[in-house]
Design an enzyme around this catalytic site. Structure first.
Site, PDB file in Angstrom:
ATOM      1  N   TYR A  24       0.794  -1.229   0.000  1.00 22.08           N
ATOM      2  CA  TYR A  24       0.000   0.000   0.000  1.00 22.08           C
ATOM      3  C   TYR A  24       0.828   1.281   0.000  1.00 22.08           C
ATOM      4  O   TYR A  24       0.263   2.372  -0.087  1.00 22.08           O
ATOM      5  CB  TYR A  24      -0.950  -0.002   1.206  1.00 22.08           C
ATOM      6  CG  TYR A  24      -1.878  -1.187   1.206  1.00 22.08           C
ATOM      7  CD1 TYR A  24      -2.885  -1.311   0.257  1.00 22.08           C
ATOM      8  CD2 TYR A  24      -1.741  -2.203   2.141  1.00 22.08           C
ATOM      9  CE1 TYR A  24      -3.728  -2.408   0.239  1.00 22.08           C
ATOM     10  CE2 TYR A  24      -2.581  -3.303   2.141  1.00 22.08           C
ATOM     11  CZ  TYR A  24      -3.570  -3.397   1.184  1.00 22.08           C
ATOM     12  OH  TYR A  24      -4.401  -4.489   1.165  1.00 22.08           O
ATOM     13  N   ASN A  75     -13.195   3.479  -1.648  1.00 26.79           N
ATOM     14  CA  ASN A  75     -12.308   2.334  -1.483  1.00 26.79           C
ATOM     15  C   ASN A  75     -12.886   1.538  -0.318  1.00 26.79           C
ATOM     16  O   ASN A  75     -12.574   1.804   0.838  1.00 26.79           O
ATOM     17  CB  ASN A  75     -10.876   2.762  -1.187  1.00 26.79           C
ATOM     18  CG  ASN A  75      -9.936   1.577  -1.041  1.00 26.79           C
ATOM     19  OD1 ASN A  75     -10.376   0.442  -0.928  1.00 26.79           O
ATOM     20  ND2 ASN A  75      -8.639   1.842  -1.038  1.00 26.79           N
ATOM     21  N   HIS A  81     -15.579  -7.100  -1.198  1.00 27.79           N
ATOM     22  CA  HIS A  81     -15.846  -8.489  -1.553  1.00 27.79           C
ATOM     23  C   HIS A  81     -17.001  -9.100  -0.767  1.00 27.79           C
ATOM     24  O   HIS A  81     -17.374 -10.243  -1.023  1.00 27.79           O
ATOM     25  CB  HIS A  81     -14.585  -9.327  -1.306  1.00 27.79           C
ATOM     26  CG  HIS A  81     -13.332  -8.584  -1.600  1.00 27.79           C
ATOM     27  ND1 HIS A  81     -12.959  -8.230  -2.881  1.00 27.79           N
ATOM     28  CD2 HIS A  81     -12.380  -8.064  -0.781  1.00 27.79           C
ATOM     29  CE1 HIS A  81     -11.824  -7.543  -2.824  1.00 27.79           C
ATOM     30  NE2 HIS A  81     -11.460  -7.433  -1.563  1.00 27.79           N
ATOM     31  N   ASP A  88     -26.130  -1.787  -1.866  1.00 25.87           N
ATOM     32  CA  ASP A  88     -27.506  -1.278  -1.834  1.00 25.87           C
ATOM     33  C   ASP A  88     -27.540   0.221  -1.558  1.00 25.87           C
ATOM     34  O   ASP A  88     -28.321   0.956  -2.171  1.00 25.87           O
ATOM     35  CB  ASP A  88     -28.335  -2.027  -0.792  1.00 25.87           C
ATOM     36  CG  ASP A  88     -28.678  -3.452  -1.210  1.00 25.87           C
ATOM     37  OD1 ASP A  88     -28.482  -3.801  -2.397  1.00 25.87           O
ATOM     38  OD2 ASP A  88     -29.139  -4.217  -0.341  1.00 25.87           O
ATOM     39  N   HIS A 101      -8.963   1.220  -5.689  1.00 31.93           N
ATOM     40  CA  HIS A 101      -8.141   0.333  -4.863  1.00 31.93           C
ATOM     41  C   HIS A 101      -6.674   0.693  -5.059  1.00 31.93           C
ATOM     42  O   HIS A 101      -6.229   0.879  -6.196  1.00 31.93           O
ATOM     43  CB  HIS A 101      -8.372  -1.132  -5.227  1.00 31.93           C
ATOM     44  CG  HIS A 101      -9.776  -1.569  -4.987  1.00 31.93           C
ATOM     45  ND1 HIS A 101     -10.243  -1.860  -3.724  1.00 31.93           N
ATOM     46  CD2 HIS A 101     -10.818  -1.713  -5.836  1.00 31.93           C
ATOM     47  CE1 HIS A 101     -11.524  -2.183  -3.814  1.00 31.93           C
ATOM     48  NE2 HIS A 101     -11.893  -2.092  -5.076  1.00 31.93           N
ATOM     49  N   ILE A 102      -5.945   0.782  -3.986  1.00 33.02           N
ATOM     50  CA  ILE A 102      -4.535   1.162  -4.035  1.00 33.02           C
ATOM     51  C   ILE A 102      -3.719   0.080  -4.738  1.00 33.02           C
ATOM     52  O   ILE A 102      -2.896   0.365  -5.600  1.00 33.02           O
ATOM     53  CB  ILE A 102      -4.006   1.428  -2.615  1.00 33.02           C
ATOM     54  CG1 ILE A 102      -4.766   2.613  -2.000  1.00 33.02           C
ATOM     55  CG2 ILE A 102      -2.496   1.675  -2.626  1.00 33.02           C
ATOM     56  CD1 ILE A 102      -4.581   2.780  -0.504  1.00 33.02           C
ATOM     57  N   SER A 103      -3.958  -1.163  -4.384  1.00 34.38           N
ATOM     58  CA  SER A 103      -3.231  -2.279  -4.994  1.00 34.38           C
ATOM     59  C   SER A 103      -4.035  -2.830  -6.173  1.00 34.38           C
ATOM     60  O   SER A 103      -5.225  -2.556  -6.323  1.00 34.38           O
ATOM     61  CB  SER A 103      -2.989  -3.389  -3.967  1.00 34.38           C
ATOM     62  OG  SER A 103      -4.208  -4.020  -3.625  1.00 34.38           O
ATOM     63  N   ARG A 112     -10.132 -11.703  -3.589  1.00 38.37           N
ATOM     64  CA  ARG A 112     -10.169 -10.258  -3.823  1.00 38.37           C
ATOM     65  C   ARG A 112     -10.613  -9.905  -5.244  1.00 38.37           C
ATOM     66  O   ARG A 112     -10.761  -8.731  -5.575  1.00 38.37           O
ATOM     67  CB  ARG A 112      -8.791  -9.641  -3.563  1.00 38.37           C
ATOM     68  CG  ARG A 112      -8.330  -9.756  -2.127  1.00 38.37           C
ATOM     69  CD  ARG A 112      -7.010  -9.034  -1.922  1.00 38.37           C
ATOM     70  NE  ARG A 112      -6.387  -9.375  -0.668  1.00 38.37           N
ATOM     71  CZ  ARG A 112      -6.685  -8.825   0.511  1.00 38.37           C
ATOM     72  NH1 ARG A 112      -7.614  -7.904   0.591  1.00 38.37           N
ATOM     73  NH2 ARG A 112      -6.050  -9.212   1.601  1.00 38.37           N
TER      74      ARG A 112
END
Length: 147
Positions: A24, A75, A81, A88, A101-103, A112
């Site tokens: 990260y 994020n 997941h 909703d 997402h950072i990665s 993931r």
């Protein structure tokens, strides 16, 4: 029209810069906020950054955004997941949503690879480090401005 962009962050992102820096990076959530605020200000927008380790608190922020934000960068971290509740809530938000997402989650463990949030997101950024947040804010600014 409001010119506020909500930047919502899920579990463990309060530890950004400390937890698994090999994945990260070393920058913190405060760095994310500073960088995103600068990008938004260039376009005449502002940001409101929020982080929680609690699913319901994130849902509450999405509900608040229905009246207070033109767009959302989210994020959801591990909730990506698992959380139908966040999906909703996002489905009740009428503005643009960018999942960030950072990665590169697709290069990591198979669990993931699935995202409930992607079912609602207008775009998804993964693997760009915290620069992904800046890219997401630029896109939200464009979408909110009618582009």
């Amino acid at each position: 029209m409001t010119t506020t962009i909500y930047i919502l962050n899920g579990p463990n992102l309060n530890l950004l810069g400390q937890r698994q820096p090999e994945i990260y990076g070393h920058e913190t959530l405060a760095d994310v906020e500073r960088r995103c605020a600068a990008v938004a200000a260039e376009k005449g927008f502002s940001v409101r950054l929020f982080q929680s380790n609690h699913e319901g608190a994130i849902v509450d922020q999405i509900h608040e955004a229905r009246q207070a934000a033109c767009g959302i960068v989210i994020n959801p971290a591990a909730y990506t997941h698992t959380s139908v509740a966040i999906l909703d809530a996002l489905n009740a938000f009428e503005g643009p949503v960018i999942e960030c997402h950072i990665s590169n989650v697709h290069k990591r463990e198979s669990f993931r690879h699935h995202s409930y949030v992607s079912l609602r997101a207008d775009g998804v950024l993964a693997g760009f480090g915290i620069e992904g947040y800046e890219l997401a804010v630029r896109r939200i600014c464009s979408l909110c401005a009618g582009g």
